[in-house]
Motif scaffolding. Structure first.
Motif, PDB file in Angstrom:
ATOM      1  N   ALA A 130      -3.523 115.943  18.808  1.00 53.53           N
ATOM      2  CA  ALA A 130      -3.996 114.944  17.842  1.00 53.53           C
ATOM      3  C   ALA A 130      -2.839 114.108  17.311  1.00 53.53           C
ATOM      4  CB  ALA A 130      -4.730 115.632  16.693  1.00 53.53           C
ATOM      5  N   ILE A 131      -1.708 114.731  17.041  1.00 51.56           N
ATOM      6  CA  ILE A 131      -0.537 113.989  16.574  1.00 51.56           C
ATOM      7  C   ILE A 131      -0.062 113.035  17.677  1.00 51.56           C
ATOM      8  CG2 ILE A 131       1.894 114.165  15.895  1.00 51.56           C
ATOM      9  CD1 ILE A 131       1.113 116.815  14.481  1.00 51.56           C
ATOM     10  N   GLY A 132      -0.104 113.484  18.920  1.00 52.66           N
ATOM     11  CA  GLY A 132       0.267 112.616  20.042  1.00 52.66           C
ATOM     12  C   GLY A 132      -0.613 111.387  20.114  1.00 52.66           C
ATOM     13  N   GLU A 133      -1.914 111.572  19.908  1.00 49.31           N
ATOM     14  CA  GLU A 133      -2.821 110.425  19.902  1.00 49.31           C
ATOM     15  C   GLU A 133      -2.485 109.487  18.748  1.00 49.31           C
ATOM     16  OE1 GLU A 133      -6.982 111.317  20.114  1.00 49.31           O
ATOM     17  OE2 GLU A 133      -6.740 112.614  21.853  1.00 49.31           O
ATOM     18  N   LEU A 134      -2.216 110.065  17.594  1.00 48.59           N
ATOM     19  CA  LEU A 134      -1.907 109.259  16.406  1.00 48.59           C
ATOM     20  C   LEU A 134      -0.630 108.445  16.579  1.00 48.59           C
ATOM     21  CD1 LEU A 134      -2.409 108.479  13.410  1.00 48.59           C
ATOM     22  CD2 LEU A 134      -1.116 110.534  12.797  1.00 48.59           C
ATOM     23  N   VAL A 135       0.451 109.099  17.006  1.00 47.38           N
ATOM     24  CA  VAL A 135       1.748 108.416  17.037  1.00 47.38           C
ATOM     25  C   VAL A 135       1.910 107.449  18.209  1.00 47.38           C
ATOM     26  CG1 VAL A 135       2.914 110.246  15.747  1.00 47.38           C
ATOM     27  CG2 VAL A 135       2.999 110.262  18.267  1.00 47.38           C
ATOM     28  N   SER A 136       1.020 107.502  19.180  1.00 46.70           N
ATOM     29  CA  SER A 136       1.115 106.577  20.309  1.00 46.70           C
ATOM     30  C   SER A 136       0.085 105.458  20.231  1.00 46.70           C
ATOM     31  CB  SER A 136       0.974 107.344  21.634  1.00 46.70           C
ATOM     32  OG  SER A 136      -0.308 107.942  21.717  1.00 46.70           O
ATOM     33  N   CYS A 137      -0.637 105.382  19.137  1.00 50.31           N
ATOM     34  CA  CYS A 137      -1.693 104.378  18.980  1.00 50.31           C
ATOM     35  C   CYS A 137      -1.414 103.506  17.760  1.00 50.31           C
ATOM     36  CB  CYS A 137      -3.042 105.081  18.827  1.00 50.31           C
ATOM     37  SG  CYS A 137      -4.400 103.988  18.358  1.00 50.31           S
ATOM     38  N   PRO A 138      -1.023 102.237  17.971  1.00 46.56           N
ATOM     39  CA  PRO A 138      -0.733 101.391  16.814  1.00 46.56           C
ATOM     40  C   PRO A 138      -1.948 101.175  15.918  1.00 46.56           C
ATOM     41  CG  PRO A 138      -0.651 100.108  18.850  1.00 46.56           C
ATOM     42  CD  PRO A 138      -0.822 101.539  19.244  1.00 46.56           C
ATOM     43  N   PHE A 139      -3.132 101.187  16.495  1.00 42.15           N
ATOM     44  CA  PHE A 139      -4.347 101.028  15.686  1.00 42.15           C
ATOM     45  C   PHE A 139      -4.546 102.240  14.771  1.00 42.15           C
ATOM     46  CE2 PHE A 139      -4.971  98.569  19.541  1.00 42.15           C
ATOM     47  CZ  PHE A 139      -5.338  97.331  19.022  1.00 42.15           C
ATOM     48  N   CYS A 140      -4.270 103.412  15.301  1.00 42.04           N
ATOM     49  CA  CYS A 140      -4.406 104.649  14.516  1.00 42.04           C
ATOM     50  C   CYS A 140      -3.339 104.725  13.424  1.00 42.04           C
ATOM     51  CB  CYS A 140      -4.286 105.871  15.426  1.00 42.04           C
ATOM     52  SG  CYS A 140      -5.432 105.847  16.823  1.00 42.04           S
ATOM     53  N   LEU A 141      -2.118 104.374  13.770  1.00 41.81           N
ATOM     54  CA  LEU A 141      -1.013 104.413  12.808  1.00 41.81           C
ATOM     55  C   LEU A 141      -1.166 103.386  11.698  1.00 41.81           C
ATOM     56  CD1 LEU A 141       2.287 104.964  14.807  1.00 41.81           C
ATOM     57  CD2 LEU A 141       1.273 106.447  13.099  1.00 41.81           C
ATOM     58  N   ALA A 142      -1.874 102.296  11.973  1.00 44.03           N
ATOM     59  CA  ALA A 142      -2.000 101.218  10.993  1.00 44.03           C
ATOM     60  C   ALA A 142      -2.589 101.714   9.674  1.00 44.03           C
ATOM     61  CB  ALA A 142      -2.843 100.080  11.559  1.00 44.03           C
ATOM     62  N   VAL A 143      -3.517 102.648   9.725  1.00 41.14           N
ATOM     63  CA  VAL A 143      -4.114 103.185   8.498  1.00 41.14           C
ATOM     64  C   VAL A 143      -3.038 103.865   7.652  1.00 41.14           C
ATOM     65  CG1 VAL A 143      -5.785 104.846   7.587  1.00 41.14           C
ATOM     66  CG2 VAL A 143      -6.359 103.480   9.603  1.00 41.14           C
ATOM     67  N   TRP A 144      -2.205 104.670   8.291  1.00 39.68           N
ATOM     68  CA  TRP A 144      -1.135 105.377   7.595  1.00 39.68           C
ATOM     69  C   TRP A 144      -0.093 104.395   7.060  1.00 39.68           C
ATOM     70  CZ3 TRP A 144      -0.543 110.919   7.591  1.00 39.68           C
ATOM     71  CH2 TRP A 144      -1.580 111.597   8.240  1.00 39.68           C
ATOM     72  N   VAL A 145       0.304 103.441   7.886  1.00 38.14           N
ATOM     73  CA  VAL A 145       1.314 102.464   7.485  1.00 38.14           C
ATOM     74  C   VAL A 145       0.804 101.608   6.331  1.00 38.14           C
ATOM     75  CG1 VAL A 145       2.578 100.409   8.263  1.00 38.14           C
ATOM     76  CG2 VAL A 145       2.489 102.441   9.718  1.00 38.14           C
ATOM     77  N   ALA A 146      -0.434 101.126   6.440  1.00 35.14           N
ATOM     78  CA  ALA A 146      -1.004 100.297   5.371  1.00 35.14           C
ATOM     79  C   ALA A 146      -1.087 101.080   4.066  1.00 35.14           C
ATOM     80  CB  ALA A 146      -2.378  99.778   5.775  1.00 35.14           C
ATOM     81  N   THR A 147      -1.442 102.346   4.155  1.00 34.60           N
ATOM     82  CA  THR A 147      -1.508 103.180   2.952  1.00 34.60           C
ATOM     83  C   THR A 147      -0.120 103.309   2.327  1.00 34.60           C
ATOM     84  OG1 THR A 147      -3.423 104.382   3.794  1.00 34.60           O
ATOM     85  CG2 THR A 147      -2.142 105.462   2.065  1.00 34.60           C
ATOM     86  N   GLY A 148       0.880 103.569   3.155  1.00 33.20           N
ATOM     87  CA  GLY A 148       2.245 103.687   2.648  1.00 33.20           C
ATOM     88  C   GLY A 148       2.750 102.396   2.035  1.00 33.20           C
ATOM     89  N   LEU A 149       2.520 101.279   2.712  1.00 35.37           N
ATOM     90  CA  LEU A 149       2.966  99.993   2.183  1.00 35.37           C
ATOM     91  C   LEU A 149       2.218  99.617   0.907  1.00 35.37           C
ATOM     92  CD1 LEU A 149       3.406  97.911   5.472  1.00 35.37           C
ATOM     93  CD2 LEU A 149       5.218  98.762   3.957  1.00 35.37           C
TER      94      LEU A 149
END
Length: 176
Positions: A113-132
């Motif tokens: 699951a972490i592999g899917e998350l960290v290799s998918c910019p669409f998936c990471l966007a939720v985390w990045v947007a939350t952090g920003l």
């Protein structure tokens, strides 16, 4: 406990009988995201930082572009591949300094699951947007500065690509 494990195994098999889906890993990822989000909210409350009633349109646009760029950098950039390497396997370059990677099938649903998350910019966007967004409330000047730099890099990327196309056309190698 054994009864619960059997129920979870049955659910997994009935959900995706012909494909491996790391449901347990997804639960870990969702729990982690909820924990990070709750921690940000608690930090905002403890510090007494004001939460804007309605974010300024300029901030929303800045965070949109910055989220896109940072998500892409983390998920696809060749230089950030060491961060993804424990969870993915390199497959091929995809141009402009980016790489394609496959998720490691290690048998661990969390690692998958972490592999899917960290290799998918669409998936990471939720985390990045939350952090920003959290950063915009907690440290607005620094967050705007970082977001501005990421936005400048995004604009530069598009200009570099446009220049390359214009150069090919000028040399007679492009379509008119």
């Amino acid at each position: 406990m054994t009864h619960l494990k059997e129920k979870v195994a049955r659910l997994r098999r009935s959900y995706a009988p012909h494909e491996y889906r790391p449901l347990g890993g997804y639960l870990v990822a969702m729990g982690t995201y909820a924990g990070v989000t709750a921690s940000l909210a608690a930090l905002v409350k403890v510090t007494g930082r004001p939460v804007p009633r309605r974010p300024a349109l300029a901030d929303v646009m800045l965070l949109c572009v910055a989220t896109h760029k940072l998500s892409r950098l983390l998920a696809k950039d060749a230089v950030t591949s060491p961060l993804r390497a424990p969870f993915t396997r390199y497959t091929q370059p995809i141009g402009s300094g980016e790489v394609m990677e496959a998720v490691r099938d290690s048998g661990s649903s969390t690692r998958h699951a972490i592999g899917e998350l960290v290799s998918c910019p669409f998936c990471l966007a939720v985390w990045v947007a939350t952090g920003l967004t959290g950063g915009l409330v907690l440290v607005p000047r620094l967050t705007r500065l970082v977001a501005t730099a990421l936005t400048a890099v995004t604009a530069s990327d598009f200009l570099q690509m446009a220049y390359a196309v214009a150069q090919r056309v000028a040399e007679g190698g492009g379509e008119h």
